[in-house]
Design an enzyme around this catalytic site. Structure first.
Site, short mmCIF file in Angstrom:
data_model
loop_
_atom_site.label_atom_id
_atom_site.label_comp_id
_atom_site.label_asym_id
_atom_site.label_seq_id
_atom_site.Cartn_x
_atom_site.Cartn_y
_atom_site.Cartn_z
N GLU A 102 -29.85 -16.53 17.08
CA GLU A 102 -29.70 -17.89 16.52
C GLU A 102 -29.19 -18.89 17.56
O GLU A 102 -28.77 -18.52 18.66
CB GLU A 102 -28.77 -17.86 15.31
N LYS A 139 -16.08 -13.76 9.02
CA LYS A 139 -14.69 -14.15 9.29
C LYS A 139 -13.93 -14.31 7.99
O LYS A 139 -14.49 -14.75 6.99
CB LYS A 139 -14.67 -15.50 10.00
N1 PSU Z 1 -19.71 -17.69 11.38
C1 PSU Z 1 -19.27 -17.37 12.62
N2 PSU Z 1 -19.86 -17.94 13.70
C2 PSU Z 1 -20.91 -18.82 13.56
C3 PSU Z 1 -21.37 -19.13 12.25
C4 PSU Z 1 -20.75 -18.54 11.20
O1 PSU Z 1 -18.33 -16.59 12.75
O2 PSU Z 1 -21.43 -19.33 14.57
C5 PSU Z 1 -22.53 -20.07 12.09
C6 PSU Z 1 -23.83 -19.30 11.84
O3 PSU Z 1 -24.89 -20.01 12.42
C7 PSU Z 1 -23.95 -19.36 10.33
C8 PSU Z 1 -23.40 -20.73 10.04
O4 PSU Z 1 -25.26 -19.22 9.85
O5 PSU Z 1 -22.32 -20.88 10.93
C9 PSU Z 1 -22.97 -20.86 8.60
O6 PSU Z 1 -22.68 -22.18 8.30
P1 PSU Z 1 -22.38 -22.59 6.78
O7 PSU Z 1 -21.10 -21.90 6.43
O8 PSU Z 1 -22.27 -24.07 6.82
O9 PSU Z 1 -23.54 -22.11 5.96
#
Ligand code: PSU
Ligand code: MN
Length: 305
Positions: A25, A159
């Site tokens: 990603e 996390k």
């Molecule tokens: N969690 C992490 N590192 C990240 C992300 C999430 O520990 O880089 C990033 C990933 O790209 C994930 C996105 O898909 O954040 C999720 O964002 P949201 O919670 O806004 O859906």
């Protein structure tokens, strides 16, 4: 479609020959790490996939075209240009139509991987149900994508800025299996344990590939979470990370951070509050996930020849 989806020649060749390919990603590049750790992580992740015999396919939007496989200049661009939009399913068509750049989340990267025919994707951690979601309704689109899109996502769990219990409940409701690689516990990103179990423990890449192959034979669609704990030598202690996460969450609440800004804000604060240690842990767990993803892709490709 052909002109919107730009598949790099090495990725195209591997897919055509049924050789292993691992999707990566780009939100992690533009929003997950500061510069220059983001470039280092992206390039080392690609090199790690190659060492394990797979072709890496880092996915991002560049000028409204969906790139599957990025060259170094494009990775540098995503790592350094200000204001690269974070792309999830919701934003995809709008940003393509506007000719925009975009860093793809787990959800958006899964979409593109499926379009390109890539079955295995490695990242750091998935998004999930945020703490307090009963009031904020903040549930990552990653979970909805896992419910619908046929790609295996290798991660170090999620996390604990998230409510991991609710995240696992959501995945269960939507029929998404959580497979633990050599672990009985769902890992919490920086730590190998969370107090929550996995749906099944599998001790080899071949055993994981067998589950993916069986799902396909049975016509079961949707994603799979492969939970791969951070290597022991890079693990942080719960005592070290839990307080930092509480502080980051309190700051987000105090500042009224909402919507797609929540996760990047929390990631940025955690890195700032813990300095180099969490950054090293984060990079190393990504490489560890890439290695496992490459082996799973390798096992899948042997099964099809
Ligand atoms: N969690 C992490 N590192 C990240 C992300 C999430 O520990 O880089 C990033 C990933 O790209 C994930 C996105 O898909 O954040 C999720 O964002 P949201 O919670 O806004 O859906
Ligand atoms: Mn969210």
């Amino acid at each position: 479609m052909n002109t919107i989806l730009v598949v790099a020649p090495d990725v195209r060749a591997a897919l055509d020959l049924g050789k292993p390919v691992v999707a990566l990603e780009s939100t992690i590049i533009s929003h997950g790490f500061p510069y220059p750790a983001n470039v280092e992580c992206a390039l080392t992740a690609e090199a790690t996939a190659r060492e394990e015999g797979a072709v890496p396919a880092t996915i991002a939007l560049i000028g409204g075209r969906i790139h599957v496989g990025l060259d170094r200049d494009r990775i540098e661009h995503l790592a350094t240009a200000p204001g690269i939009p974070k792309v999830s399913r919701r934003d995809f068509a709008t940003l393509v139509a506007q000719g925009s750049d975009g860093a793809t989340t787990v959800a958006a990267t899964m979409m593109v991987a499926a379009m390109a025919g890539i079955r295995v994707f490695a990242t750091g951690g998935i998004g999930g149900v945020h703490r307090g979601a009963e009031a904020s309704f903040d549930i990552s689109a990653d979970l909805e994508e896992l419910a619908r899109t046929d790609v295996a996502v290798v991660c170090a769990g999620a996390k604990s800025v998230l409510d991991l219990g609710l995240t696992l409940e959501y995945l269960e409701t939507h029929g998404v299996p959580v497979l633990g690689y050599a672990t009985d516990e769902f890992p919490a990103f920086y730590t190998r344990t969370s107090g929550f179990g996995v749906d099944a423990r599998l001790d080899s890449a071949a055993a994981i590939a067998a589950v993916l192959r069986t799902r396909r034979e049975l016509g079961i669609t949707g994603g799979v979470v492969v939970a791969n704990p951070i290597p022991r030598e890079y693990e942080l202690s719960h005592a070290e990370i839990d307080g930092v996460i509480e502080t980051a969450l309190a700051e987000a609440t105090a500042k009224g951070v909402r919507g797609k800004e929540v996760t990047p804000f929390l990631l940025g604060r955690i890195h700032a509050l813990t300095g180099g240690r969490s950054e090293t842990a984060n990079k190393e767990l990504v490489y560890n996930n890439v290695r496992l993803a490459a082996r799973i892709a390798g096992a899948l490709s042997e099964g099809t020849r």
